[in-house]
Every structure is written in structure tokens, then in C-alpha cells.
Design a protein around this motif. Structure first.
Motif, PDB file in Angstrom:
ATOM      1  N   ARG A 109       9.077  -9.247  -7.742  1.00 57.87           N
ATOM      2  CA  ARG A 109       9.151  -8.886  -6.315  1.00 57.87           C
ATOM      3  C   ARG A 109       7.851  -8.214  -5.862  1.00 57.87           C
ATOM      4  O   ARG A 109       7.328  -8.515  -4.785  1.00 57.87           O
ATOM      5  CB  ARG A 109      10.326  -7.937  -6.065  1.00 57.87           C
ATOM      6  CG  ARG A 109      11.660  -8.603  -6.067  1.00 57.87           C
ATOM      7  CD  ARG A 109      12.761  -7.608  -5.713  1.00 57.87           C
ATOM      8  NE  ARG A 109      14.047  -8.241  -5.803  1.00 57.87           N
ATOM      9  CZ  ARG A 109      15.075  -7.754  -6.478  1.00 57.87           C
ATOM     10  NH1 ARG A 109      14.979  -6.597  -7.118  1.00 57.87           N
ATOM     11  NH2 ARG A 109      16.216  -8.393  -6.517  1.00 57.87           N
TER      12      ARG A 109
ATOM     13  N   ASP B 157       5.091 -10.845  -5.710  1.00 58.16           N
ATOM     14  CA  ASP B 157       5.238 -11.685  -4.521  1.00 58.16           C
ATOM     15  C   ASP B 157       4.730 -10.951  -3.282  1.00 58.16           C
ATOM     16  O   ASP B 157       3.990 -11.523  -2.470  1.00 58.16           O
ATOM     17  CB  ASP B 157       6.702 -12.093  -4.345  1.00 58.16           C
ATOM     18  CG  ASP B 157       6.912 -12.995  -3.138  1.00 58.16           C
ATOM     19  OD1 ASP B 157       6.231 -14.040  -3.047  1.00 58.16           O
ATOM     20  OD2 ASP B 157       7.748 -12.648  -2.281  1.00 58.16           O
ATOM     21  N   LYS B 158       5.106  -9.699  -3.122  1.00 60.00           N
ATOM     22  CA  LYS B 158       4.678  -8.921  -1.958  1.00 60.00           C
ATOM     23  C   LYS B 158       3.148  -8.808  -1.917  1.00 60.00           C
ATOM     24  O   LYS B 158       2.533  -9.037  -0.877  1.00 60.00           O
ATOM     25  CB  LYS B 158       5.317  -7.530  -2.003  1.00 60.00           C
ATOM     26  CG  LYS B 158       4.958  -6.667  -0.825  1.00 60.00           C
ATOM     27  CD  LYS B 158       5.677  -5.334  -0.892  1.00 60.00           C
ATOM     28  CE  LYS B 158       5.299  -4.462   0.290  1.00 60.00           C
ATOM     29  NZ  LYS B 158       5.973  -3.163   0.236  1.00 60.00           N
TER      30      LYS B 158
ATOM     31  N   TRP C  74       0.920 -10.724  -3.443  1.00 61.61           N
ATOM     32  CA  TRP C  74       0.349 -12.064  -3.249  1.00 61.61           C
ATOM     33  C   TRP C  74       0.437 -12.479  -1.778  1.00 61.61           C
ATOM     34  O   TRP C  74      -0.518 -13.005  -1.213  1.00 61.61           O
ATOM     35  CB  TRP C  74       1.054 -13.069  -4.159  1.00 61.61           C
ATOM     36  CG  TRP C  74       0.708 -14.488  -3.864  1.00 61.61           C
ATOM     37  CD1 TRP C  74      -0.532 -15.068  -3.910  1.00 61.61           C
ATOM     38  CD2 TRP C  74       1.603 -15.522  -3.464  1.00 61.61           C
ATOM     39  NE1 TRP C  74      -0.457 -16.394  -3.571  1.00 61.61           N
ATOM     40  CE2 TRP C  74       0.855 -16.702  -3.287  1.00 61.61           C
ATOM     41  CE3 TRP C  74       2.979 -15.562  -3.241  1.00 61.61           C
ATOM     42  CZ2 TRP C  74       1.429 -17.907  -2.898  1.00 61.61           C
ATOM     43  CZ3 TRP C  74       3.544 -16.761  -2.865  1.00 61.61           C
ATOM     44  CH2 TRP C  74       2.767 -17.920  -2.687  1.00 61.61           C
ATOM     45  N   GLN C  75       1.579 -12.208  -1.154  1.00 57.78           N
ATOM     46  CA  GLN C  75       1.755 -12.542   0.265  1.00 57.78           C
ATOM     47  C   GLN C  75       0.758 -11.775   1.143  1.00 57.78           C
ATOM     48  O   GLN C  75       0.415 -12.223   2.233  1.00 57.78           O
ATOM     49  CB  GLN C  75       3.188 -12.245   0.727  1.00 57.78           C
ATOM     50  CG  GLN C  75       4.246 -13.097   0.066  1.00 57.78           C
ATOM     51  CD  GLN C  75       4.212 -14.552   0.483  1.00 57.78           C
ATOM     52  OE1 GLN C  75       3.634 -14.913   1.503  1.00 57.78           O
ATOM     53  NE2 GLN C  75       4.819 -15.408  -0.315  1.00 57.78           N
ATOM     54  N   GLN C  76       0.286 -10.627   0.654  1.00 57.56           N
ATOM     55  CA  GLN C  76      -0.700  -9.829   1.383  1.00 57.56           C
ATOM     56  C   GLN C  76      -2.135 -10.246   1.037  1.00 57.56           C
ATOM     57  O   GLN C  76      -3.083  -9.616   1.499  1.00 57.56           O
ATOM     58  CB  GLN C  76      -0.498  -8.346   1.085  1.00 57.56           C
ATOM     59  CG  GLN C  76       0.803  -7.811   1.633  1.00 57.56           C
ATOM     60  CD  GLN C  76       1.086  -6.377   1.211  1.00 57.56           C
ATOM     61  OE1 GLN C  76       0.382  -5.776   0.410  1.00 57.56           O
ATOM     62  NE2 GLN C  76       2.155  -5.824   1.757  1.00 57.56           N
ATOM     63  N   GLY C  77      -2.282 -11.293   0.217  1.00 57.79           N
ATOM     64  CA  GLY C  77      -3.604 -11.821  -0.088  1.00 57.79           C
ATOM     65  C   GLY C  77      -4.245 -11.309  -1.366  1.00 57.79           C
ATOM     66  O   GLY C  77      -5.402 -11.630  -1.644  1.00 57.79           O
ATOM     67  N   ASP C  78      -3.526 -10.524  -2.148  1.00 60.07           N
ATOM     68  CA  ASP C  78      -4.078  -9.999  -3.399  1.00 60.07           C
ATOM     69  C   ASP C  78      -3.997 -11.016  -4.532  1.00 60.07           C
ATOM     70  O   ASP C  78      -3.091 -11.853  -4.561  1.00 60.07           O
ATOM     71  CB  ASP C  78      -3.308  -8.754  -3.852  1.00 60.07           C
ATOM     72  CG  ASP C  78      -3.754  -7.489  -3.163  1.00 60.07           C
ATOM     73  OD1 ASP C  78      -4.577  -7.572  -2.234  1.00 60.07           O
ATOM     74  OD2 ASP C  78      -3.260  -6.412  -3.551  1.00 60.07           O
TER      75      ASP C  78
ATOM     76  N   THR D 139      12.329 -17.844  -5.358  1.00 63.44           N
ATOM     77  CA  THR D 139      13.062 -18.201  -4.148  1.00 63.44           C
ATOM     78  C   THR D 139      13.497 -19.657  -4.276  1.00 63.44           C
ATOM     79  O   THR D 139      12.817 -20.456  -4.926  1.00 63.44           O
ATOM     80  CB  THR D 139      12.210 -18.035  -2.869  1.00 63.44           C
ATOM     81  OG1 THR D 139      11.102 -18.921  -2.931  1.00 63.44           O
ATOM     82  CG2 THR D 139      11.721 -16.608  -2.712  1.00 63.44           C
TER      83      THR D 139
ATOM     84  N   ALA E 272      10.716 -22.182  -2.786  1.00 64.75           N
ATOM     85  CA  ALA E 272       9.296 -22.055  -3.100  1.00 64.75           C
ATOM     86  C   ALA E 272       9.124 -21.413  -4.474  1.00 64.75           C
ATOM     87  O   ALA E 272      10.093 -21.008  -5.104  1.00 64.75           O
ATOM     88  CB  ALA E 272       8.596 -21.215  -2.044  1.00 64.75           C
TER      89      ALA E 272
ATOM     90  N   ILE F  97       6.005 -18.938  -6.854  1.00 64.37           N
ATOM     91  CA  ILE F  97       4.790 -18.142  -6.782  1.00 64.37           C
ATOM     92  C   ILE F  97       3.780 -18.791  -7.730  1.00 64.37           C
ATOM     93  O   ILE F  97       4.032 -18.890  -8.927  1.00 64.37           O
ATOM     94  CB  ILE F  97       5.071 -16.684  -7.192  1.00 64.37           C
ATOM     95  CG1 ILE F  97       6.114 -16.073  -6.244  1.00 64.37           C
ATOM     96  CG2 ILE F  97       3.780 -15.873  -7.195  1.00 64.37           C
ATOM     97  CD1 ILE F  97       6.645 -14.726  -6.686  1.00 64.37           C
TER      98      ILE F  97
END
Length: 163
Positions: free
Chosen positions: A35, A38-39, A41-45, A68, A71, A73
Motif C-alpha cells: 500500500r 503504491d501511494k 509510486w502514484q506520487q511519482g517516486d 488491485t 491493475a 504495480i
């Protein structure tokens, strides 16, 4: 010459977290790590999850593929420090190279010597005495590096819910 500090967020801060889970299983710890990955990665890290064993890496691999229903990761397992991970998320069986990663999620017994060079760092421990002792050791090592990690103790939430 001391190692350079990583880039910081818009407020000039690095983010260091110590997550203590209420649940006592390694599976809960792995899910929480995914989790967090994912957070970030979603922020571009670019995100590294540092683990100790091939079994742990394979369990994380499965979770990252099925996190998910619609999708996954993008990730790779990296076993050798000389191999650069082509994906934005790496499950590492070797020491991370700080210049390759923004966020480091630590599930391993050893804290990297350059832990203070990551933009974000998360120590994740489930409610198991051995894992908590290991995490406390990591916390003390971070303090020795001049890092004050913020504690997110989910056991306190669980206790108030149980009352």
C-alpha cells in the motif's frame, strides 16, 4: 566527505515513518508495504522495498501483481546491487543505492548505512515481539543518524476500537 542529502519535498522536509501494525502477521506487514509503495509510486517516486529472503520477495511480487483487480504495480525483483531496476518499484534482496530510489520501505533485518539519504523512508513492523525489537533497533540507528522518524502506531487505534 559526507554523503549528500536527498531532495526534499516542497516544504524542504524529508519524510521518515515508523509504522507499527496492530495485526500480528507477516502477511499484514507485506500488504501494508505494498500500500505504501503504491501511494509513493502514484506520487511519482521510484520505490524500493528492502527484504531479507527470496520467499519474502516472492510474496511481495504476488501482492504487487494483484494489488488491485484492474491493475498492477510495475515492479521487478532485484537480487544484485549492480543490477539497476528498470521498473518504478523494486523488491530488493540487496542493499539499495540511494541515488536510484526516492522512497525506501524497510522490511529487512538490516538498516542501510545511508538510510538518511532517501527522500522518504518507512520502517514497517507487525505486532510480533521479534519484529518489534528489530524495528526498535532500526529506530535507534536512525536517531544516531540524526533522524527523528514519526511513529504511526496502529495498535493504539485498535485498542480504542476494542473498548
Amino acid at each position: 566527505m559526507p554523503a549528500s542529502k536527498p531532495d526534499t519535498d516542497a516544504n524542504g522536509n524529508q519524510s521518515y515513518w515508523f509504522h507499527i501494525l496492530a495485526r500480528p502477521t507477516a502477511a499484514d506487514r507485506h500488504l501494508h508495504a505494498v500500500r505504501l509503495a503504491d501511494k509513493a509510486w502514484q506520487q511519482g517516486d521510484r520505490v524500493a522495498i528492502l527484504c531479507d529472503s527470496h520467499q519474502q520477495a516472492e510474496e511481495l511480487d504476488e501482492l504487487l501483481w494483484s494489488f488491485t483487480p484492474d491493475a498492477f504495480i510495475p515492479h521487478s525483483i532485484v537480487a544484485d546491487v549492480t543490477t539497476r531496476c528498470p521498473d518504478p518499484v523494486g523488491v530488493l534482496l540487496c542493499q539499495p543505492v540511494a541515488d536510484d530510489w526516492d522512497t525506501l520501505i524497510i522490511l529487512s533485518a538490516a538498516l542501510p548505512a545511508d538510510a538518511d539519504r532517501f527522500k522518504r523512508l518507512a520502517l514497517v513492523a507487525h505486532n510480533d515481539p521479534e519484529v518489534l525489537n528489530q524495528a526498535r533497533s532500526h529506530f535507534r540507528q536512525l536517531r544516531a543518524l540524526g533522524i527523528e522518524a514519526r511513529v504511526h502506531d496502529q495498535r493504539k487505534k485498535q485498542t480504542s476500537v476494542d473498548r
